[in-house]
Design a protein around this motif. Structure first.
Motif, PDB file in Angstrom:
ATOM      1  N   PHE A  88      -2.392   5.021   7.502  1.00  0.00           N
ATOM      2  CA  PHE A  88      -1.360   5.858   8.121  1.00  0.00           C
ATOM      3  C   PHE A  88      -0.849   6.930   7.160  1.00  0.00           C
ATOM      4  N   MET A  89      -0.290   7.991   7.748  1.00  0.00           N
ATOM      5  CA  MET A  89       0.550   8.949   7.045  1.00  0.00           C
ATOM      6  C   MET A  89       1.905   8.975   7.750  1.00  0.00           C
ATOM      7  N   THR A  90       2.964   9.238   6.990  1.00  0.00           N
ATOM      8  CA  THR A  90       4.269   9.490   7.598  1.00  0.00           C
ATOM      9  C   THR A  90       4.736  10.870   7.146  1.00  0.00           C
ATOM     10  N   ASP A  91       5.387  11.604   8.050  1.00  0.00           N
ATOM     11  CA  ASP A  91       5.890  12.923   7.677  1.00  0.00           C
ATOM     12  C   ASP A  91       7.358  12.831   7.279  1.00  0.00           C
ATOM     13  N   ALA A  92       7.957  13.973   6.989  1.00  0.00           N
ATOM     14  CA  ALA A  92       9.336  14.014   6.500  1.00  0.00           C
ATOM     15  C   ALA A  92      10.332  13.498   7.534  1.00  0.00           C
ATOM     16  N   GLN A  93       9.970  13.532   8.808  1.00  0.00           N
ATOM     17  CA  GLN A  93      10.851  13.063   9.866  1.00  0.00           C
ATOM     18  C   GLN A  93      10.679  11.573  10.169  1.00  0.00           C
ATOM     19  N   GLY A  94       9.795  10.910   9.436  1.00  0.00           N
ATOM     20  CA  GLY A  94       9.578   9.486   9.651  1.00  0.00           C
ATOM     21  C   GLY A  94       8.612   9.174  10.773  1.00  0.00           C
ATOM     22  N   GLU A  95       7.917  10.205  11.281  1.00  0.00           N
ATOM     23  CA  GLU A  95       6.894   9.955  12.296  1.00  0.00           C
ATOM     24  C   GLU A  95       5.662   9.352  11.625  1.00  0.00           C
ATOM     25  N   ILE A  96       5.035   8.389  12.287  1.00  0.00           N
ATOM     26  CA  ILE A  96       3.835   7.784  11.716  1.00  0.00           C
ATOM     27  C   ILE A  96       2.598   8.272  12.475  1.00  0.00           C
ATOM     28  N   TYR A  97       1.540   8.497  11.715  1.00  0.00           N
ATOM     29  CA  TYR A  97       0.278   8.987  12.267  1.00  0.00           C
ATOM     30  C   TYR A  97      -0.846   8.085  11.751  1.00  0.00           C
ATOM     31  N   CYS A  98      -1.601   7.518  12.657  1.00  0.00           N
ATOM     32  CA  CYS A  98      -2.717   6.663  12.289  1.00  0.00           C
ATOM     33  C   CYS A  98      -3.929   7.531  11.945  1.00  0.00           C
ATOM     34  N   LEU A  99      -4.479   7.360  10.767  1.00  0.00           N
ATOM     35  CA  LEU A  99      -5.642   8.128  10.349  1.00  0.00           C
ATOM     36  C   LEU A  99      -6.940   7.482  10.820  1.00  0.00           C
ATOM     37  N   GLU A 100      -7.073   6.166  10.625  1.00  0.00           N
ATOM     38  CA  GLU A 100      -8.290   5.471  11.018  1.00  0.00           C
ATOM     39  C   GLU A 100      -8.115   3.977  10.838  1.00  0.00           C
ATOM     40  N   ALA A 101      -9.033   3.232  11.427  1.00  0.00           N
ATOM     41  CA  ALA A 101      -9.100   1.786  11.232  1.00  0.00           C
ATOM     42  C   ALA A 101     -10.402   1.457  10.516  1.00  0.00           C
ATOM     43  N   ASN A 102     -10.332   0.619   9.517  1.00  0.00           N
ATOM     44  CA  ASN A 102     -11.493   0.231   8.721  1.00  0.00           C
ATOM     45  C   ASN A 102     -11.926  -1.174   9.104  1.00  0.00           C
ATOM     46  N   THR A 103     -13.154  -1.314   9.594  1.00  0.00           N
ATOM     47  CA  THR A 103     -13.623  -2.616  10.054  1.00  0.00           C
ATOM     48  C   THR A 103     -14.110  -3.496   8.910  1.00  0.00           C
ATOM     49  N   LEU A 104     -14.553  -2.894   7.797  1.00  0.00           N
ATOM     50  CA  LEU A 104     -14.951  -3.644   6.607  1.00  0.00           C
ATOM     51  C   LEU A 104     -14.274  -3.004   5.397  1.00  0.00           C
ATOM     52  N   PRO A 105     -12.971  -3.201   5.249  1.00  0.00           N
ATOM     53  CA  PRO A 105     -12.257  -2.591   4.124  1.00  0.00           C
ATOM     54  C   PRO A 105     -12.688  -3.200   2.801  1.00  0.00           C
ATOM     55  N   GLY A 106     -12.425  -2.473   1.715  1.00  0.00           N
ATOM     56  CA  GLY A 106     -12.779  -2.954   0.391  1.00  0.00           C
ATOM     57  C   GLY A 106     -12.196  -4.330   0.113  1.00  0.00           C
ATOM     58  N   LEU A 107     -12.982  -5.173  -0.565  1.00  0.00           N
ATOM     59  CA  LEU A 107     -12.555  -6.553  -0.786  1.00  0.00           C
ATOM     60  C   LEU A 107     -12.589  -6.970  -2.248  1.00  0.00           C
ATOM     61  N   ALA A 108     -12.628  -6.024  -3.165  1.00  0.00           N
ATOM     62  CA  ALA A 108     -12.393  -6.401  -4.555  1.00  0.00           C
ATOM     63  C   ALA A 108     -10.923  -6.808  -4.678  1.00  0.00           C
ATOM     64  N   PRO A 109     -10.573  -7.680  -5.633  1.00  0.00           N
ATOM     65  CA  PRO A 109      -9.169  -8.125  -5.736  1.00  0.00           C
ATOM     66  C   PRO A 109      -8.159  -6.989  -5.826  1.00  0.00           C
ATOM     67  N   ALA A 110      -8.563  -5.861  -6.434  1.00  0.00           N
ATOM     68  CA  ALA A 110      -7.645  -4.727  -6.569  1.00  0.00           C
ATOM     69  C   ALA A 110      -7.653  -3.811  -5.359  1.00  0.00           C
ATOM     70  N   SER A 111      -8.487  -4.104  -4.346  1.00  0.00           N
ATOM     71  CA  SER A 111      -8.522  -3.283  -3.137  1.00  0.00           C
ATOM     72  C   SER A 111      -7.235  -3.473  -2.334  1.00  0.00           C
ATOM     73  N   LEU A 112      -7.013  -2.581  -1.370  1.00  0.00           N
ATOM     74  CA  LEU A 112      -5.748  -2.571  -0.647  1.00  0.00           C
ATOM     75  C   LEU A 112      -5.502  -3.849   0.144  1.00  0.00           C
ATOM     76  N   LEU A 113      -6.487  -4.278   0.937  1.00  0.00           N
ATOM     77  CA  LEU A 113      -6.275  -5.462   1.774  1.00  0.00           C
ATOM     78  C   LEU A 113      -5.982  -6.705   0.946  1.00  0.00           C
ATOM     79  N   PRO A 114      -6.740  -7.020  -0.116  1.00  0.00           N
ATOM     80  CA  PRO A 114      -6.384  -8.180  -0.937  1.00  0.00           C
ATOM     81  C   PRO A 114      -4.997  -8.076  -1.574  1.00  0.00           C
ATOM     82  N   GLN A 115      -4.576  -6.868  -1.934  1.00  0.00           N
ATOM     83  CA  GLN A 115      -3.220  -6.711  -2.465  1.00  0.00           C
ATOM     84  C   GLN A 115      -2.179  -7.060  -1.404  1.00  0.00           C
TER      85      GLN A 115
END
Length: 340
Positions: free
Chosen positions: A283-310
């Motif tokens: 997602f991105m959020t703008d200055a007004q607090g609106e949220i915008y979905c950029l994309e969905a990842n079906t196989l996101p990174g899975l190294a321990p430091a990747s976003l989903l494991p965090q």
């Protein structure tokens, strides 16, 4: 359990996949599973059992460092000699020998549904989303249409016009920001198009959202804490994703109301796209607090430091438990693998 991890492949995100796969093998082996990593683009000898396959190809340990630039796929083709074939000889036969195939692939074959459909046709159990969800989510143009119909706001597609700048130009089926450009002046458009067209012929042009970047994981039907992504400079491109030049804060320092709206949108997008046991929605959020979905990842990174494991760690789920849960929640062969 005999688990075959597929990582690498003939994709611009090959190195990211190999890094994820190496860590997944270590985590699952620590829980007593017999785990083997294979590169699906590399041909192997034919084996009649997982035991002989494991004996022939298992390594004592796996590790992979992600370079600052995407791989040279032409050189890879020349090295492996498999041309445009996405699966090396006997890789599919090896998948049939495992109890579960853990998909640690990223991009092209790994996330566009082709591999999932192939495994479904051969009654092979695998992790992640099924072929339908992968196909819908991978094409950013189709995914935007589906998410908008489900009430999830995304950056509007735009025709190129100087009055619309800045814009984002990206391949419709890419990942890791490879081939993606932010166009701030009319003079930058030609190079941005060339960057995207170097990856594929299908391109998405959308309005650039100036603001903060976040991601939300979905695991077994539940949303994970929101993570904020803050590059030291520039934007979250390939180098900033994998070279340690980005601060990632989880849980994100945002109001509860904003986090809850983003989590609700992530779950809505996950369901609308018919995704499986886990995903990560950006997602991105703008200055007004609106949220915008950029994309969905079906196989996101899975190294321990990747976003989903965090995110999982912030929810009290260890890396090893996360990998175990992904295996435990994989659907049976030929199942739709969607959260209803």
């Amino acid at each position: 359990m005999n688990i075959l991890v597929l990582a690498g492949g003939h994709s611009p995100e090959r190195d990211v996949s190999l890094a994820s796969g190496a860590k997944v093998v270590q985590a699952l082996r620590s829980r007593g599973h017999q785990v083997l990593l294979l590169d699906p683009y590399k041909s192997i000898d034919l084996h009649g059992s997982f035991a002989t396959l494991y004996a022939a190809y298992a390594q004592e340990s796996y590790a992979h460092t992600i370079p600052a630039t995407a791989p040279d796929l032409a050189a890879l083709k020349a090295e492996f000699g498999n041309g445009d074939d996405m699966l090396g000889r006997n890789v599919l036969a090896a998948c049939k020998l495992a109890d579960v195939v853990f998909l640690a692939l990223h991009g092209s074959l790994g996330e566009n549904g082709q591999l999932q459909a192939t495994l479904d046709l051969h009654a092979v159990r695998y992790t992640g989303s099924g072929h339908l969800g992968c196909a819908l989510a991978m094409d950013k143009g189709i995914a935007k249409t589906i998410m908008q119909a489900a009430g999830v706001q995304t950056p509007l597609c735009a025709a190129f016009d100087a009055s619309n700048l800045p814009l984002v130009v990206k391949p419709a089926n890419g990942g890791s920001s490879i081939g993606c450009s932010i166009v701030r002046t009319a003079g930058e458009m030609a190079q941005a198009m060339a960057n995207a067209l170097a990856q594929e012929d299908n391109i998405v042009i959308e309005r650039f959202i100036e603001g903060r970047e976040f991601s939300v994981g979905v695991l077994d039907g539940q949303v994970l804490p929101v993570i904020e992504i803050i590059p030291h400079e520039g934007w979250f491109d390939y180098a900033n994703k994998y070279q340690g030049t980005t601060n990632e804060i989880c849980p994100a320092d945002i109001p509860d109301e904003l986090a809850e709206r983003m989590q609700a949108a992530a779950l809505t997008a996950h369901k609308a796209l018919r995704l499986g046991s886990y995903s990560r929605v950006d997602f991105m959020t703008d200055a007004q607090g609106e949220i915008y979905c950029l994309e969905a990842n079906t196989l996101p990174g899975l190294a321990p430091a990747s976003l989903l494991p965090q995110e999982a760690a912030a929810a009290g789920i260890s890396y090893e438990d996360l990998c175990e849960k992904i295996v435990a929640t994989c659907g049976g062969a030929l199942s739709l693998r969607c959260v209803l």
